[in-house]
Design a protein around this motif. Structure first.
Motif, mmCIF file in Angstrom:
data_model
loop_
_atom_site.group_PDB
_atom_site.id
_atom_site.type_symbol
_atom_site.label_atom_id
_atom_site.label_comp_id
_atom_site.label_asym_id
_atom_site.label_seq_id
_atom_site.Cartn_x
_atom_site.Cartn_y
_atom_site.Cartn_z
ATOM 1 N N THR A 146 -11.710 -11.389 -1.818
ATOM 2 C CA THR A 146 -10.981 -12.660 -1.875
ATOM 3 C C THR A 146 -11.780 -13.705 -2.644
ATOM 4 O O THR A 146 -11.250 -14.393 -3.513
ATOM 5 C CB THR A 146 -10.655 -13.165 -0.460
ATOM 6 O OG1 THR A 146 -9.765 -12.237 0.162
ATOM 7 C CG2 THR A 146 -9.996 -14.536 -0.491
ATOM 8 N N SER B 40 -15.533 -3.022 6.312
ATOM 9 C CA SER B 40 -14.252 -3.097 5.597
ATOM 10 C C SER B 40 -13.741 -4.528 5.555
ATOM 11 O O SER B 40 -13.255 -5.003 4.527
ATOM 12 C CB SER B 40 -13.209 -2.203 6.265
ATOM 13 O OG SER B 40 -13.562 -0.852 6.143
ATOM 14 N N LEU B 41 -13.856 -5.239 6.674
ATOM 15 C CA LEU B 41 -13.401 -6.628 6.728
ATOM 16 C C LEU B 41 -14.271 -7.525 5.850
ATOM 17 O O LEU B 41 -13.774 -8.428 5.187
ATOM 18 C CB LEU B 41 -13.382 -7.116 8.174
ATOM 19 C CG LEU B 41 -12.442 -6.338 9.106
ATOM 20 C CD1 LEU B 41 -12.585 -6.830 10.539
ATOM 21 C CD2 LEU B 41 -11.005 -6.432 8.637
ATOM 22 N N GLU C 158 -6.179 1.013 3.497
ATOM 23 C CA GLU C 158 -5.522 0.058 4.383
ATOM 24 C C GLU C 158 -4.021 0.284 4.325
ATOM 25 O O GLU C 158 -3.513 0.977 3.446
ATOM 26 C CB GLU C 158 -5.837 -1.383 3.964
ATOM 27 C CG GLU C 158 -7.312 -1.718 4.039
ATOM 28 C CD GLU C 158 -7.653 -3.061 3.419
ATOM 29 O OE1 GLU C 158 -6.773 -3.688 2.781
ATOM 30 O OE2 GLU C 158 -8.806 -3.487 3.564
ATOM 31 N N GLN D 285 -13.224 -7.107 2.304
ATOM 32 C CA GLN D 285 -11.982 -7.836 2.060
ATOM 33 C C GLN D 285 -12.297 -9.309 1.752
ATOM 34 O O GLN D 285 -11.751 -9.892 0.818
ATOM 35 C CB GLN D 285 -11.060 -7.729 3.280
ATOM 36 C CG GLN D 285 -9.736 -8.432 3.137
ATOM 37 C CD GLN D 285 -8.717 -7.631 2.363
ATOM 38 O OE1 GLN D 285 -8.912 -6.482 2.030
ATOM 39 N NE2 GLN D 285 -7.612 -8.269 2.053
ATOM 40 N N ARG D 286 -13.199 -9.921 2.521
ATOM 41 C CA ARG D 286 -13.580 -11.323 2.284
ATOM 42 C C ARG D 286 -14.286 -11.481 0.932
ATOM 43 O O ARG D 286 -14.055 -12.449 0.210
ATOM 44 C CB ARG D 286 -14.453 -11.840 3.427
ATOM 45 C CG ARG D 286 -13.669 -12.128 4.699
ATOM 46 C CD ARG D 286 -14.499 -12.849 5.738
ATOM 47 N NE ARG D 286 -15.611 -12.063 6.222
ATOM 48 C CZ ARG D 286 -15.555 -11.151 7.189
ATOM 49 N NH1 ARG D 286 -14.402 -10.915 7.781
ATOM 50 N NH2 ARG D 286 -16.615 -10.487 7.566
ATOM 51 N N VAL E 139 -2.386 -12.053 2.807
ATOM 52 C CA VAL E 139 -2.547 -10.624 3.048
ATOM 53 C C VAL E 139 -2.324 -10.311 4.517
ATOM 54 O O VAL E 139 -2.649 -11.116 5.392
ATOM 55 C CB VAL E 139 -3.953 -10.147 2.587
ATOM 56 C CG1 VAL E 139 -5.055 -10.857 3.342
ATOM 57 C CG2 VAL E 139 -4.106 -8.642 2.695
ATOM 58 N N GLU F 70 -0.460 -7.515 -0.081
ATOM 59 C CA GLU F 70 -1.273 -8.620 -0.577
ATOM 60 C C GLU F 70 -0.477 -9.358 -1.650
ATOM 61 O O GLU F 70 0.134 -8.736 -2.519
ATOM 62 C CB GLU F 70 -2.578 -8.082 -1.153
ATOM 63 C CG GLU F 70 -3.667 -9.072 -1.309
ATOM 64 C CD GLU F 70 -5.035 -8.397 -1.457
ATOM 65 O OE1 GLU F 70 -6.030 -9.083 -1.233
ATOM 66 O OE2 GLU F 70 -5.094 -7.197 -1.815
ATOM 67 N N THR G 141 0.813 -1.213 0.000
ATOM 68 C CA THR G 141 0.000 0.000 0.000
ATOM 69 C C THR G 141 0.851 1.269 0.000
ATOM 70 O O THR G 141 1.919 1.340 0.597
ATOM 71 C CB THR G 141 -0.936 0.011 1.213
ATOM 72 O OG1 THR G 141 -0.162 -0.063 2.415
ATOM 73 C CG2 THR G 141 -1.910 -1.158 1.156
#
Length: 181
Positions: free
Chosen positions: A168, A160-161, A122, A164-165, A144, A126, A116
């Motif tokens: 993925t 946010s989490l 974030e 992210q999932r 990550v 990754e 990043t």
């Protein structure tokens, strides 16, 4: 940076990373103090499926399949390439700047990792890799580690989490589709 702005990837070539552990997605253990995850999935079998899956990883197809727009100074397979991913609507999107820190474009493991840059919601890294095993399985692995860095990301917290999932799952689905041809 971010909302309502269009960052120029070329202008970020010398921007500092927003975390100290550059390259740590290659380490046996991910760094402490971050959310960390590793997801591996068999996406196909055989050399042809491996070549297709590796091509998808190295041409930013997984990011596009996750709904991100991609603007890059070069290919994912070249360390130093800056990519600005944009999430959301074209003029109302959020820019997500990264720089490639590792890449492998030959052999039975191919992929890249990016870290990043300032303006990313974030802070972390990754890694996207495809491996052809001795038994012929094609395995896609995503590793990550990250912290929520922007005020908006921290405010969104669990959302946010969850995003992210979701990303993925979309990355895996895109590489699986590519492996199948």
């Amino acid at each position: 940076m971010g909302l309502l702005r269009a960052l120029d990837p070329a202008g970020l070539a010398d921007a500092p990373f927003t975390y100290a552990e550059v390259g740590a997605t290659a380490d046996a253990e991910l760094p402490a103090g971050y959310h960390g995850a590793e997801h591996s999935a068999v996406v196909g079998t055989g050399r042809a499926a491996f070549e297709r899956a590796a091509g998808a990883v190295l041409d930013w197809r997984a990011q596009r399949a996750a709904g991100l727009r991609v603007r890059a100074t070069g290919p994912a397979g070249t360390p130093g390439t800056v990519v600005v991913l944009t999430a959301g609507l074209p003029r109302l999107g959020y820019d997500i700047p990264c720089r490639v820190v590792w890449a492998s474009t030959g052999g039975d493991e191919r992929g890249f990792a990016y870290g990043t840059l300032p303006g990313h919601p974030e802070s972390g890294e990754e890694r996207f890799a495809v491996r052809l095993t001795a038994s012929g399985e094609v395995v896609f692995t995503l590793r990550v580690f990250f912290r929520l860095a922007s005020p908006a990301a921290r405010l969104a917290g669990p959302l946010s989490l969850a995003l992210q999932r979701l990303a993925t799952a979309r990355y895996v689905a895109a590489v699986r589709r590519a492996a199948r041809g």
